[in-house]
Design an enzyme around this catalytic site. Structure first.
Site, PDB file in Angstrom:
ATOM      1  N   ARG A 377       0.811  -1.222   0.000  1.00  3.72           N
ATOM      2  CA  ARG A 377       0.000   0.000   0.000  1.00  3.72           C
ATOM      3  C   ARG A 377       0.852   1.284   0.000  1.00  3.72           C
ATOM      4  O   ARG A 377       2.056   1.256   0.179  1.00  3.72           O
ATOM      5  CB  ARG A 377      -0.972   0.029   1.184  1.00  3.72           C
ATOM      6  CG  ARG A 377      -2.028  -1.066   1.168  1.00  3.72           C
ATOM      7  CD  ARG A 377      -3.060  -0.852   2.275  1.00  3.72           C
ATOM      8  NE  ARG A 377      -4.089  -1.893   2.231  1.00  3.72           N
ATOM      9  CZ  ARG A 377      -5.095  -1.982   3.097  1.00  3.72           C
ATOM     10  NH1 ARG A 377      -5.207  -1.094   4.063  1.00  3.72           N
ATOM     11  NH2 ARG A 377      -5.996  -2.943   2.980  1.00  3.72           N
ATOM     12  N   ASN A 413       1.942  -6.161  -2.381  1.00  2.00           N
ATOM     13  CA  ASN A 413       0.531  -6.392  -2.086  1.00  2.00           C
ATOM     14  C   ASN A 413      -0.228  -5.066  -2.159  1.00  2.00           C
ATOM     15  O   ASN A 413       0.179  -4.076  -1.541  1.00  2.00           O
ATOM     16  CB  ASN A 413       0.372  -6.989  -0.680  1.00  2.00           C
ATOM     17  CG  ASN A 413      -1.082  -7.180  -0.301  1.00  2.00           C
ATOM     18  OD1 ASN A 413      -1.793  -7.995  -0.888  1.00  2.00           O
ATOM     19  ND2 ASN A 413      -1.549  -6.421   0.686  1.00  2.00           N
ATOM     20  N   GLU A 414      -1.294  -5.065  -2.929  1.00  2.00           N
ATOM     21  CA  GLU A 414      -2.167  -3.890  -3.034  1.00  2.00           C
ATOM     22  C   GLU A 414      -1.366  -2.627  -3.380  1.00  2.00           C
ATOM     23  O   GLU A 414      -1.546  -1.565  -2.782  1.00  2.00           O
ATOM     24  CB  GLU A 414      -2.973  -3.713  -1.748  1.00  2.00           C
ATOM     25  CG  GLU A 414      -3.905  -4.890  -1.490  1.00  2.00           C
ATOM     26  CD  GLU A 414      -4.715  -4.787  -0.204  1.00  2.00           C
ATOM     27  OE1 GLU A 414      -4.492  -3.844   0.572  1.00  2.00           O
ATOM     28  OE2 GLU A 414      -5.574  -5.653   0.018  1.00  2.00           O
ATOM     29  N   ASN A 415      -0.501  -2.771  -4.370  1.00  2.00           N
ATOM     30  CA  ASN A 415       0.326  -1.638  -4.792  1.00  2.00           C
ATOM     31  C   ASN A 415      -0.441  -0.623  -5.629  1.00  2.00           C
ATOM     32  O   ASN A 415       0.120   0.380  -6.065  1.00  2.00           O
ATOM     33  CB  ASN A 415       1.557  -2.146  -5.552  1.00  2.00           C
ATOM     34  CG  ASN A 415       2.402  -3.082  -4.710  1.00  2.00           C
ATOM     35  OD1 ASN A 415       2.402  -4.285  -4.929  1.00  2.00           O
ATOM     36  ND2 ASN A 415       3.098  -2.536  -3.736  1.00  2.00           N
ATOM     37  N   ARG A 452      -0.260  -9.547  -5.443  1.00  2.00           N
ATOM     38  CA  ARG A 452      -1.720  -9.573  -5.308  1.00  2.00           C
ATOM     39  C   ARG A 452      -2.265  -8.148  -5.438  1.00  2.00           C
ATOM     40  O   ARG A 452      -1.741  -7.212  -4.858  1.00  2.00           O
ATOM     41  CB  ARG A 452      -2.136 -10.159  -3.956  1.00  2.00           C
ATOM     42  CG  ARG A 452      -3.658 -10.171  -3.812  1.00  2.00           C
ATOM     43  CD  ARG A 452      -4.150 -10.447  -2.408  1.00  2.00           C
ATOM     44  NE  ARG A 452      -5.553 -10.077  -2.338  1.00  2.00           N
ATOM     45  CZ  ARG A 452      -5.998  -8.858  -2.021  1.00  2.00           C
ATOM     46  NH1 ARG A 452      -5.136  -7.916  -1.698  1.00  2.00           N
ATOM     47  NH2 ARG A 452      -7.284  -8.590  -2.011  1.00  2.00           N
TER      48      ARG A 452
END
Length: 812
Positions: A377, A413-415, A452
């Site tokens: 994030r 993750n969730e970039n 992801r």
């Protein structure tokens, strides 16, 4: 000058593999002191102190390692969890058995920035809370020795917010501080083995080849003789040789004519022992490795050792009730065994490099692994940020290279989640993702890369997981298979990471779909901005549902039924195995807890644990849904659904001693693979008995419940009582009643417990029975009390309802 000093310190820090580099390795767990604040300087940590003098301040607390700053405040409902510096100190007796040997401090992980001092000397500085690192303190020992023949060791950890570090503080987990993994004191000879990479491969189906790369600490280029010994999974020696070198690296290859392959059902591990034979004494390096092959078929399934394997997965955060990240080895073993007993053969370690203990257990239990760096994030920072990310990727791969369980290196993750910087540039994020992907393959050409939820990077890496939360953040769970198929067709190698939803343990419902009529279908199943919030936005279960175990069990049941009928599916990993703390969910039924686990934060099983067992395990099991549902409700003579989760071929159900018939298990039938009955309870106490049969074996499960037919009105009062557990502990129990004293079985109001006097609440555990503020489960809540005397008062309050108080065990 500051930059130069940092560079000097960094040269003293090295990174090690998840192995034992010396038999002379000792955990430093005892005799530590801790203070959760900063000091004016290192002198305050080591200066002489006499009782009653000002030097006694600040006051230090005795602790044992592992230890976390945030063991309690991570889930304290009234405060922000502490993010800042803290200090540890102890004194070490150095007893190195090697003549002119080196003395090392090995950190298995510390959060998040760490400074190490020997005496007054700062000997190391490390950035990153999850990778391992080692400090050679040999040259600082002599000057630091005190009158007792010991050296003062002081360590400053700091988990302050920093926009130029990963992971982002926008992440859905706590960025913990402290020495929350083990610290080791290791003695080695002057010239020693630092690291070994073992790269096994399968040859001609039956044989194997092993490539060894051995890194040595050998500044003087002395000639070293190395004895290499390999034992098979049964302990038999299958290879022995001697190597001679005077360099800092040596490579060696050898073949084995017959091997045993590592797999999820037979995790066969070979032992590697390398002993350095030199004048200053021998050092023995030990590690494990395994032979296995794997591949992801394009738009198709996963193969392990050329056999299709459906990856049945879950996720893990390093977090536990009462200790936060500071889980002991026994805690970790218990948790990982529970996963294996549930039928797990795959795990994604979210969202950071995890303890070597976890990886060793995955190797020995047969659990395949996706392990990732904490680029999670927030966007993309500057050069310092990128350097840390690449360093942590390099360390993760180098340190965990030999684990046969690992098949995927996760790069992020969730970039696609912005927020940490004024700029959110997708092209720059893509460029850095390509850089990480190339770097990963350079370090490890065999394993795959994955991310992801970042669609604009999905074509960069090898394996991609989109966001699919059918029936939770969007849509209905019956859409799961079709949504997954469309996502699978969009990439070469699809894997479904993160699915499921939240459940408030102990909350159940006779009509779990009530209130969900407005949820639309056909709109996709991905989580979008704002969906995790409990206010605003489109109708969705996460906001409009009541978080009952009943609903989430139906969701899990449907997903598992569909997954076994998706021949192209590589696998899916439920999010997450255990409830865990998070700073971004203060409004949840248990404040600051992500409640998507199939077990609570203390590993207490929820009902959903047994659904997975029924689909994923072979050892006979049977479980009647509702062991945490003591009171059911409805009209007299009304049909009520009873579900039995079992992997047995046939199950017979008995109500109050009378058989309701035997049913055959059928995985095409929903719910519970057809093992459900619509029955009529009698008013009051009822007993249920389920008997499962498979291959001549019989298993049973029994449960007692009360059936309430009396209707209730609005909650108007609370009834509390203290229930003894033993001489020291009791339960403070509260029930929500209407004006007529009838139990309100749908009450989910938030309560706050309190205690004064000679007793304390056992609180801040992040569980339904270990939280000072918590929502009720079917009109009931409780918390444990520790009594230190007889003079105390217990109370509970809730908005709009009169508080209830107990004095000395009597209601007032």
């Amino acid at each position: 000058m500051k930059i130069l000093l940092l560079c000097i310190l960094c040269t003293l820090v090295s990174w090690v593999n998840a192995q034992t580099i010396s038999k002379e390795t000792h955990r430093i767990s005892h005799n530590w002191e801790f203070v959760r604040q900063d000091l004016g300087g290192i002198w305050e940590a080591i200066r002489p102190v006499k009782a009653g003098r000002p030097e006694t301040v600040p006051l230090w607390t005795k602790v044992e390692l592992p230890h976390c700053f945030n063991a309690e405040d991570a889930v304290d409902p009234d405060v922000n969890y502490y993010q800042g510096p803290g200090w540890y100190r102890t004194q070490l007796k150095i007893e190195n058995p090697y003549a002119n040997g080196r003395t090392l401090l090995h950190f298995e992980g510390a959060g998040q920035k760490t400074e190490v001092y020997i005496g007054l000397n700062k000997v190391a500085y490390h950035v990153g809370g999850y990778d391992e690192w080692t400090v050679d303190i040999t040259d600082f020992i002599k000057d630091a020795l005190n009158e007792e023949g010991k050296i003062p060791l002081s360590i400053r950890c700091d988990n302050s917010r920093d926009l130029q570090m990963i992971p982002s503080d926008l992440s859905d987990f706590n960025i913990y501080g402290g020495l929350y993994r083990y610290v080791n004191l290791t003695y080695v000879p002057q010239c020693y083995i630092k690291q070994v990479h073992a790269k096994p491969s399968i040859q001609n189906k039956k044989g194997g080849h092993v490539n060894l790369k051995i890194d040595l600490q050998n500044k003087d280029e002395a000639e070293l003789e190395l004895l290499v010994e390999v034992n098979d999974p049964l302990g038999n020696t299958v290879y022995v040789t001697k190597l001679t070198t005077s360099s800092t690296q040596i490579e060696h290859n050898f073949d084995l004519k017959k091997i045993t392959k590592w797999s999820d059902v037979n995790p066969a591990l070979y032992s590697l022992n390398i002993t350095s034979l030199n004048k200053s004494g021998g050092q023995t390096y030990t590690d494990k490795f395994g032979f296995r092959s794997f591949r992801f078929e394009k738009n198709g399934p996963f193969y392990l050792n050329e056999k299709r394997l459906l990856l049945r997965g879950t996720h893990r955060h390093e977090d536990h009730a009462g200790v936060a990240a500071a889980m002991t080895e026994e805690m970790i073993k218990t948790e990982m065994q529970l996963m294996k007993d549930m039928g797990v053969n795959f795990i994604r370690l979210g969202h950071y490099q995890q303890s070597r203990i976890v990886l060793n257990l995955c190797d020995s239990l047969g659990i395949l692994v996706w392990e990732e760096i904490p680029w999670c994030r927030g966007g993309l920072g500057g050069d310092v940020y990128k350097i840390q990310a690449k360093r942590m990727l390099s360390n993760m791969i180098n340190q965990h290279f030999n684990h046969p369980s690992i098949i995927i290196w996760g790069l992020g993750n969730e970039n696609d989640w912005p927020g940490d910087y004024p700029e959110f540039d997708k092209e720059k994020i893509k460029d850095f993702m390509r850089e990480l992907n190339d770097f990963s393959h350079e370090l490890d050409a065999e394993r795959k890369t994955g991310i992801r939820r970042c669609d604009f990077c999905k074509d960069i890496i090898d394996v991609y997981s989109p966001s699919i939360w059918a029936g939770w953040y969007r849509g209905k769970f019956i859409e799961y298979k079709e949504v997954s198929r469309k996502n699978m067709e969009a990439v070469d190698h699809f894997f479904h990471m993160e699915w499921g939803g939240s459940s408030h343990a102990g909350r159940h419902d006779e009509n779990p779909d009530k209130g969900l009529e407005l949820i639309q279908t056909g709109q996709g199943a991905d989580e979008r901005a704002g969906d995790a919030s409990l206010i605003g936005g489109a109708a969705r279960v996460s906001k409009d549902g009541n978080w009952s175990e009943t609903y989430i069990c139906n969701l899990f049941d449907w997903h598992l039924k569909e997954q076994i009928n998706m021949p192209w599916l590589t696998g899916a990993a439920q999010w997450a195995f255990k409830d865990f703390s998070t700073p971004v969910r203060p409004e949840n039924p248990i404040p600051y807890m992500n409640q998507k686990g199939v077990v609570q934060r203390d590993l207490t099983k929820k009902e959903s644990y047994y659904i997975f067992q029924s689909y994923w395990t072979k050892d006979p099991m049977v479980h009647i849904y509702g062991h945490s549902w003591p009171v059911r409700w409805g009209d007299e003579g009304e049909d009520r659904l009873v579900k039995v989760y079992s992997n047995c071929d046939k199950v017979e159900l008995f109500l109050n001693g009378e058989s309701l018939g035997r049913k055959n298990r059928n995985t095409d039938v929903f719910p519970a693979c057809g093992l459900y009955w619509n029955i009529k309870f009698k008013k009051g106490v009822n007993s249920l008995l389920a008997v499962g049969q498979i291959k001549g074996k019989e298993v049973k499960d029994e449960l007692i419940l009360t059936y309430q037919t009396t209707k209730w009105g609005k909650v108007s009062q609370m009834n509390i009582e203290e229930i003894d557990i033993d001489e020291e502990y009791s339960w403070l129990s509260v029930k929500a009643l209407d004006e007529n004293g009838i139990l309100c079985l749908d009450a989910n109001i938030q309560l706050e417990f309190s205690c004064v006097g000679d007793a304390i609440l056992i609180q801040n555990l992040g569980t339904i029975a270990g939280s000072r503020k918590v929502q009720m489960c079917n009109g009931h809540a409780k918390i444990k009390v520790k009594r230190k005397g007889s003079n105390y008062a217990l109370s509970v309050k809730s908005s709009g309802i009169n508080s209830a108080v107990l004095l000395g065990g009597s209601k007032k």
